[in-house]
Design a protein around this motif. Structure first.
Motif, short mmCIF file in Angstrom:
data_model
loop_
_atom_site.label_atom_id
_atom_site.label_comp_id
_atom_site.label_asym_id
_atom_site.label_seq_id
_atom_site.Cartn_x
_atom_site.Cartn_y
_atom_site.Cartn_z
N PRO A 162 5.68 2.68 5.17
CA PRO A 162 6.15 1.62 5.85
C PRO A 162 4.87 0.89 6.76
CG PRO A 162 7.79 2.94 5.96
CD PRO A 162 6.78 3.90 5.39
N LYS A 163 4.03 2.06 7.13
CA LYS A 163 2.98 1.45 8.02
C LYS A 163 2.00 0.84 6.97
CE LYS A 163 3.23 5.24 11.51
NZ LYS A 163 2.34 6.34 12.11
N LEU A 164 1.78 1.31 5.82
CA LEU A 164 0.74 0.70 5.05
C LEU A 164 1.17 -0.94 4.38
CD1 LEU A 164 -1.56 0.74 3.20
CD2 LEU A 164 -0.33 2.03 1.57
N VAL A 165 2.53 -0.82 4.33
CA VAL A 165 3.06 -2.30 4.22
C VAL A 165 2.63 -3.20 5.32
CG1 VAL A 165 5.37 -3.61 4.13
CG2 VAL A 165 5.10 -1.55 2.58
N GLN A 166 2.96 -2.67 6.36
CA GLN A 166 2.63 -3.68 7.59
C GLN A 166 0.99 -4.08 7.62
OE1 GLN A 166 3.76 -0.91 11.06
NE2 GLN A 166 5.86 -2.33 10.97
N ALA A 167 0.35 -2.86 7.26
CA ALA A 167 -1.37 -3.31 7.29
C ALA A 167 -1.44 -4.35 6.13
CB ALA A 167 -1.82 -1.99 6.96
N GLU A 221 0.70 -6.50 5.12
CA GLU A 221 1.14 -7.94 5.61
C GLU A 221 0.12 -8.58 6.78
OE1 GLU A 221 5.20 -6.84 6.76
OE2 GLU A 221 5.72 -7.12 4.98
N LYS A 222 -0.45 -8.08 7.50
CA LYS A 222 -1.51 -8.34 8.31
C LYS A 222 -2.85 -8.88 7.59
CE LYS A 222 -0.78 -5.30 12.30
NZ LYS A 222 -1.35 -4.12 13.02
N ARG A 223 -3.00 -8.65 6.37
CA ARG A 223 -4.08 -9.25 5.51
C ARG A 223 -3.47 -10.40 4.50
NH1 ARG A 223 -8.89 -6.57 5.32
NH2 ARG A 223 -8.82 -4.59 6.57
N ASN A 224 -2.13 -10.82 4.84
CA ASN A 224 -1.55 -11.74 4.21
C ASN A 224 -1.19 -11.39 2.83
OD1 ASN A 224 -1.76 -13.66 6.32
ND2 ASN A 224 -3.98 -13.78 5.89
N MET A 225 -0.72 -10.26 2.72
CA MET A 225 -0.32 -9.66 1.44
C MET A 225 1.05 -9.09 1.29
SD MET A 225 -3.49 -7.34 -0.54
CE MET A 225 -4.54 -6.75 1.21
N LEU A 236 0.12 -7.24 -14.51
CA LEU A 236 0.17 -6.14 -13.77
C LEU A 236 -1.12 -5.47 -13.60
CD1 LEU A 236 3.51 -4.45 -15.33
CD2 LEU A 236 3.05 -6.16 -13.17
N MET A 237 -1.40 -5.02 -12.47
CA MET A 237 -2.78 -4.46 -12.24
C MET A 237 -2.57 -3.24 -11.16
SD MET A 237 -5.02 -7.39 -10.54
CE MET A 237 -6.01 -6.19 -9.38
N SER A 238 -3.54 -2.55 -10.94
CA SER A 238 -3.62 -1.71 -9.73
C SER A 238 -4.89 -1.46 -9.11
CB SER A 238 -3.02 -0.29 -10.25
OG SER A 238 -3.90 0.34 -11.07
N SER A 239 -5.01 -0.83 -8.01
CA SER A 239 -6.18 -0.78 -7.27
C SER A 239 -6.21 0.86 -7.33
CB SER A 239 -6.14 -0.91 -5.91
OG SER A 239 -6.19 -2.57 -5.40
N ASN A 240 -7.51 1.48 -7.14
CA ASN A 240 -7.97 2.74 -7.09
C ASN A 240 -7.35 3.46 -5.88
OD1 ASN A 240 -10.68 1.53 -8.56
ND2 ASN A 240 -9.39 3.12 -9.69
N ALA A 241 -7.28 2.60 -4.66
CA ALA A 241 -6.84 3.18 -3.61
C ALA A 241 -6.80 2.20 -2.50
CB ALA A 241 -7.97 4.26 -2.82
N ILE A 242 -5.75 2.45 -1.55
CA ILE A 242 -5.42 1.61 -0.71
C ILE A 242 -5.78 2.20 0.70
CG2 ILE A 242 -3.70 0.17 0.53
CD1 ILE A 242 -2.20 -0.20 -1.97
N SER A 243 -6.57 1.76 1.71
CA SER A 243 -6.89 2.26 2.93
C SER A 243 -5.67 2.13 3.96
CB SER A 243 -8.27 1.94 3.49
OG SER A 243 -7.89 0.46 3.94
N GLU A 244 -5.67 2.79 4.90
CA GLU A 244 -4.78 3.10 6.00
C GLU A 244 -4.52 1.60 6.52
OE1 GLU A 244 -5.19 6.00 8.77
OE2 GLU A 244 -4.40 7.53 7.38
N ASP A 245 -5.74 0.87 6.80
CA ASP A 245 -5.53 -0.56 7.15
C ASP A 245 -5.40 -1.48 6.24
OD1 ASP A 245 -8.25 -0.36 6.15
OD2 ASP A 245 -9.28 -1.31 7.83
N GLY A 246 -5.00 -1.50 5.12
CA GLY A 246 -4.55 -2.27 4.03
C GLY A 246 -5.81 -2.67 3.25
#
Length: 117
Positions: free
Chosen positions: A14-19, A21-25, A100-110
Motif C-alpha cells: 500500500p505504501k508503494l501504491v501511494q508513492a 500516485e504521488k508520481r501521477n500513476m 501489457l508490460m512490466s518494469s524490472n523493479a520499482i523503488s520505494e519512492d515509486g
C-alpha cells in the motif's frame, strides 16, 4: 505465500501504491496472485485487443491464459507460424488497445526501473 515475506509485502504494498500516485500513476496492491489476475481482467475492457512484451509475471500468474479463456481479442506473437507472421504480429501490437508490460523493479519512492539488453 506466508510468513515474514508476506507480512513485508502487505505492509510495503500500500505504501508503494501511494508513492506511485504521488508520481501521477495509478497503482494497485493485490495480496494474492488470484486477486492480481482479477484486477488485470477488471482493468482491461472486453472490446480491447491486447498484446504484451516479455512479461514473465503475466506468464507466471496466468494472465495471458485468463484473457484467452474469456475470449479477449489477442495478438500473441508466440503463435506465429513463420518469421514473417511474427513480424506482422509485432507491428500489429504497436496499435493494440492494451499492451501489457512490466518494469524490472520499482523503488520505494515509486520510480520505475527498466534495464533492457
Amino acid at each position: 505465500m506466508k510468513g515474514p515475506k508476506k507480512m513485508m509485502y502487505d505492509k510495503s504494498g500500500p505504501k508503494l501504491v501511494q508513492a506511485l500516485e504521488k508520481r501521477n500513476m495509478e497503482g494497485y496492491y493485490c495480496p494474492t496472485a488470484e486477486e492480481a489476475v482479477a484486477k488485470v481482467l477488471e482493468l482491461i475492457p472486453m472490446d480491447h485487443t491486447v498484446s504484451w512484451g516479455g512479461v514473465m509475471t503475466a506468464d507466471q500468474l496466468g494472465v495471458k491464459q485468463a484473457l484467452a479463456r474469456r475470449g479477449q481479442p489477442l495478438i500473441d506473437r508466440d503463435t506465429a507460424k513463420t518469421p514473417d507472421e511474427r513480424m506482422d504480429m509485432l507491428r500489429q501490437a504497436l496499435t493494440c488497445d492494451t499492451f501489457l508490460m512490466s518494469s524490472n523493479a520499482i523503488s520505494e519512492d515509486g520510480q520505475l526501473v527498466n534495464i533492457d539488453g
